[in-house]
Design a protein around this motif. Structure first.
Motif, mmCIF file in Angstrom:
data_model
loop_
_atom_site.group_PDB
_atom_site.id
_atom_site.type_symbol
_atom_site.label_atom_id
_atom_site.label_comp_id
_atom_site.label_asym_id
_atom_site.label_seq_id
_atom_site.Cartn_x
_atom_site.Cartn_y
_atom_site.Cartn_z
ATOM 1 N N PRO A 108 -11.937 2.998 4.195
ATOM 2 C CA PRO A 108 -12.212 2.085 3.086
ATOM 3 C C PRO A 108 -10.948 1.748 2.302
ATOM 4 C CG PRO A 108 -12.984 4.296 2.578
ATOM 5 C CD PRO A 108 -12.565 4.318 4.012
ATOM 6 N N HIS A 109 -10.897 0.530 1.805
ATOM 7 C CA HIS A 109 -9.757 0.068 1.012
ATOM 8 C C HIS A 109 -10.026 0.270 -0.469
ATOM 9 C CE1 HIS A 109 -7.836 -1.831 4.492
ATOM 10 N NE2 HIS A 109 -9.023 -2.281 4.824
ATOM 11 N N GLN A 144 -10.277 11.915 6.221
ATOM 12 C CA GLN A 144 -11.730 11.864 6.064
ATOM 13 C C GLN A 144 -12.144 12.168 4.625
ATOM 14 O OE1 GLN A 144 -14.165 13.820 9.084
ATOM 15 N NE2 GLN A 144 -12.428 13.840 10.487
ATOM 16 N N VAL A 145 -11.520 13.190 4.020
ATOM 17 C CA VAL A 145 -11.848 13.515 2.633
ATOM 18 C C VAL A 145 -11.399 12.397 1.699
ATOM 19 C CG1 VAL A 145 -11.448 15.148 0.743
ATOM 20 C CG2 VAL A 145 -11.748 15.994 3.081
ATOM 21 N N LEU A 146 -10.193 11.874 1.929
ATOM 22 C CA LEU A 146 -9.691 10.785 1.085
ATOM 23 C C LEU A 146 -10.577 9.552 1.203
ATOM 24 C CD1 LEU A 146 -7.741 9.406 -0.786
ATOM 25 C CD2 LEU A 146 -6.144 9.128 1.128
ATOM 26 N N ALA A 147 -11.041 9.243 2.410
ATOM 27 C CA ALA A 147 -11.918 8.084 2.592
ATOM 28 C C ALA A 147 -13.182 8.217 1.738
ATOM 29 C CB ALA A 147 -12.282 7.926 4.067
ATOM 30 N N GLU A 148 -13.713 9.422 1.649
ATOM 31 C CA GLU A 148 -14.897 9.641 0.812
ATOM 32 C C GLU A 148 -14.565 9.440 -0.665
ATOM 33 O OE1 GLU A 148 -18.813 10.492 -0.310
ATOM 34 O OE2 GLU A 148 -17.928 9.925 1.637
ATOM 35 N N ALA A 178 -1.887 -2.337 5.039
ATOM 36 C CA ALA A 178 -3.324 -2.404 5.312
ATOM 37 C C ALA A 178 -4.114 -2.865 4.100
ATOM 38 C CB ALA A 178 -3.828 -1.045 5.780
ATOM 39 N N GLU A 179 -3.579 -2.668 2.890
ATOM 40 C CA GLU A 179 -4.250 -3.139 1.683
ATOM 41 C C GLU A 179 -3.995 -4.629 1.443
ATOM 42 O OE1 GLU A 179 -6.272 -1.701 -0.470
ATOM 43 O OE2 GLU A 179 -6.260 0.335 0.338
ATOM 44 N N LEU A 180 -3.087 -5.218 2.211
ATOM 45 C CA LEU A 180 -2.670 -6.594 1.961
ATOM 46 C C LEU A 180 -3.112 -7.570 3.032
ATOM 47 C CD1 LEU A 180 0.997 -5.800 0.896
ATOM 48 C CD2 LEU A 180 -0.856 -6.477 -0.637
ATOM 49 N N VAL A 181 -2.783 -7.246 4.283
ATOM 50 C CA VAL A 181 -2.996 -8.199 5.360
ATOM 51 C C VAL A 181 -3.580 -7.509 6.599
ATOM 52 C CG1 VAL A 181 -1.125 -9.744 4.642
ATOM 53 C CG2 VAL A 181 -0.633 -7.896 6.242
ATOM 54 N N THR A 182 -4.323 -8.256 7.365
ATOM 55 C CA THR A 182 -4.700 -7.831 8.696
ATOM 56 C C THR A 182 -3.521 -8.169 9.597
ATOM 57 O OG1 THR A 182 -7.025 -8.274 8.286
ATOM 58 C CG2 THR A 182 -6.330 -8.103 10.585
ATOM 59 N N THR A 183 -2.937 -7.152 10.213
ATOM 60 C CA THR A 183 -1.702 -7.369 10.961
ATOM 61 C C THR A 183 -1.935 -7.442 12.445
ATOM 62 O OG1 THR A 183 -1.268 -4.986 10.989
ATOM 63 C CG2 THR A 183 -0.272 -6.258 9.205
ATOM 64 N N MET A 184 -1.151 -8.272 13.078
ATOM 65 C CA MET A 184 -1.131 -8.380 14.516
ATOM 66 C C MET A 184 0.187 -7.809 14.989
ATOM 67 S SD MET A 184 -2.450 -12.320 14.646
ATOM 68 C CE MET A 184 -1.307 -12.778 13.346
#
Length: 347
Positions: free
Chosen positions: A9-10, A205-209, A337-343
């Motif tokens: 999650p962002h 995993q903990v940070l995502a929560e 990852a918080e800014l753009v979807t990267t290719m």
């Protein structure tokens, strides 16, 4: 499910544009920020090297061979990307020997050198400075600049990047299998790599929560906190001003990188961590059998000295150039990852 297979999650709403990352090595530059520099005398020759298309260990091997010393006589502070332009320091133990006359290969260049009394050890540098060009930008520039301002003010979740887990998360998969009764690593170097991948995944995993609950940058009762720029830890419940200090960015919440029990959280924070980690208890038991000590890592990552500019690449194509500094051990890809979807082109 692992953090490598889940959508993390962002904190700020997710990417607001698309762009290409690492279209060429010069689009991703990394510079070590050292707080220790060679003094001018001693048995160790320190070398600041700029490399392109080389990984750190390959440069260390080349230096050892070229200088006629054992690989263990070569030191460096951190690992740097192969598919990038990076500057980092190495050291060579040369007691009673003159400085070698190196014939530098393509992709490796000497920036400066000097003698020092001590070997350069892992973790000596405290930060890295990044200059990243995201090409073929497609999106709302004003919205992206608003996101950049939010990141400057609030930071981002301190996730481990996908590089930590190996190609296709292979190091993570093999590490979890080994710790639950599978084949052990055949090489000593793989042991630390696999252990690191497993513990980084559990932390993620903990940070995502915490991100999902909106408390990655706020206190939970029973939290363990870490002052900004320090490795020290203390219990949030012992400081009446802890909540205000976290909001002000002076200290950060932490999450565990599991192993043999160390300083533990309590109350609601402990309950949440145990709930998330319970499905991986067999893996954690394996970490304990290997004698790995539990440590804690800050859940919030301040992005320092963040600057950005827009450049015109070709007609109709925009480029976003970002410059920022992160503490050692943090990942620039988590900022992107918080800014753009990267290719990202495949290696």
């Amino acid at each position: 499910m692992t953090s490598a297979t889940m959508l993390l999650p962002h904190a700020h709403g997710g990417p607001v544009a698309q762009a290409r990352l690492k279209a060429c090595p010069a689009d991703f530059k990394v510079f070590e920020c050292m707080h220790v520099l060679p003094e001018g005398e001693g048995e160790h020759l320190w070398l600041e090297i700029e490399k392109t298309g080389w990984n750190t260990e390959d440069v260390a091997m080349w230096l050892a061979k070229s200088a006629g010393v054992h690989r263990l006589s070569v030191g460096y502070s951190g690992l740097k990307d192969k598919h990038a332009v990076t500057r980092q320091w190495f050291s060579l133990h040369l007691p009673g020997k003159a400085d070698p006359d190196f014939a530098w290969p393509d992709g490796v260049a000497l920036i400066q050198s000097g003698r020092h009394r001590r070997k350069l050890n892992r973790g000596t540098h405290r930060a890295n400075r990044f200059v990243i060009r995201a090409t073929d930008f497609c999106g709302d520039k004003l919205l992206l600049e608003s996101r950049l301002a939010a990141i400057t003010a609030e930071g981002i979740p301190n996730y481990f990047g996908e590089q930590r887990f190996g190609r296709g998360a292979g190091n993570l998969v093999r590490g979890r299998e080994w710790l639950t009764g599978g084949e052990a690593p055949r090489k000593k170097a793989l042991r630390s790599i696999w252990l690191s991948a497993v513990r980084s995944d559990l932390f993620n995993q903990v940070l995502a929560e915490r991100v999902s609950r909106g408390v990655w940058n706020r206190i939970l009762e029973g939290d363990i906190l870490q002052p900004e720029g320090s490795r020290g830890l203390f219990c949030a419940d012992d400081d009446e001003e802890a909540s205000a200090r976290v909001i002000g960015g002076e200290v950060h919440p932490t999450a565990p990188m599991p192993g043999v029990a160390g300083m533990a959280s309590s109350g609601p924070c402990r309950e949440m961590e145990q709930q998330i980690l319970a499905p991986s208890q067999a893996v954690i038991d394996g970490l304990c059998r290997e004698g790995v000590d539990e440590i804690r890592r800050a859940t919030r990552l301040p992005v320092q000295e963040l600057q950005w500019s827009w450049q015109q690449e070709r007609e109709g194509e925009n480029c976003l150039e970002l410059a920022f500094k992160l503490p050692a051990g943090a990942f620039a890809t988590t900022v992107m990852a918080e800014l753009v979807t990267t290719m990202e082109p495949s290696a």
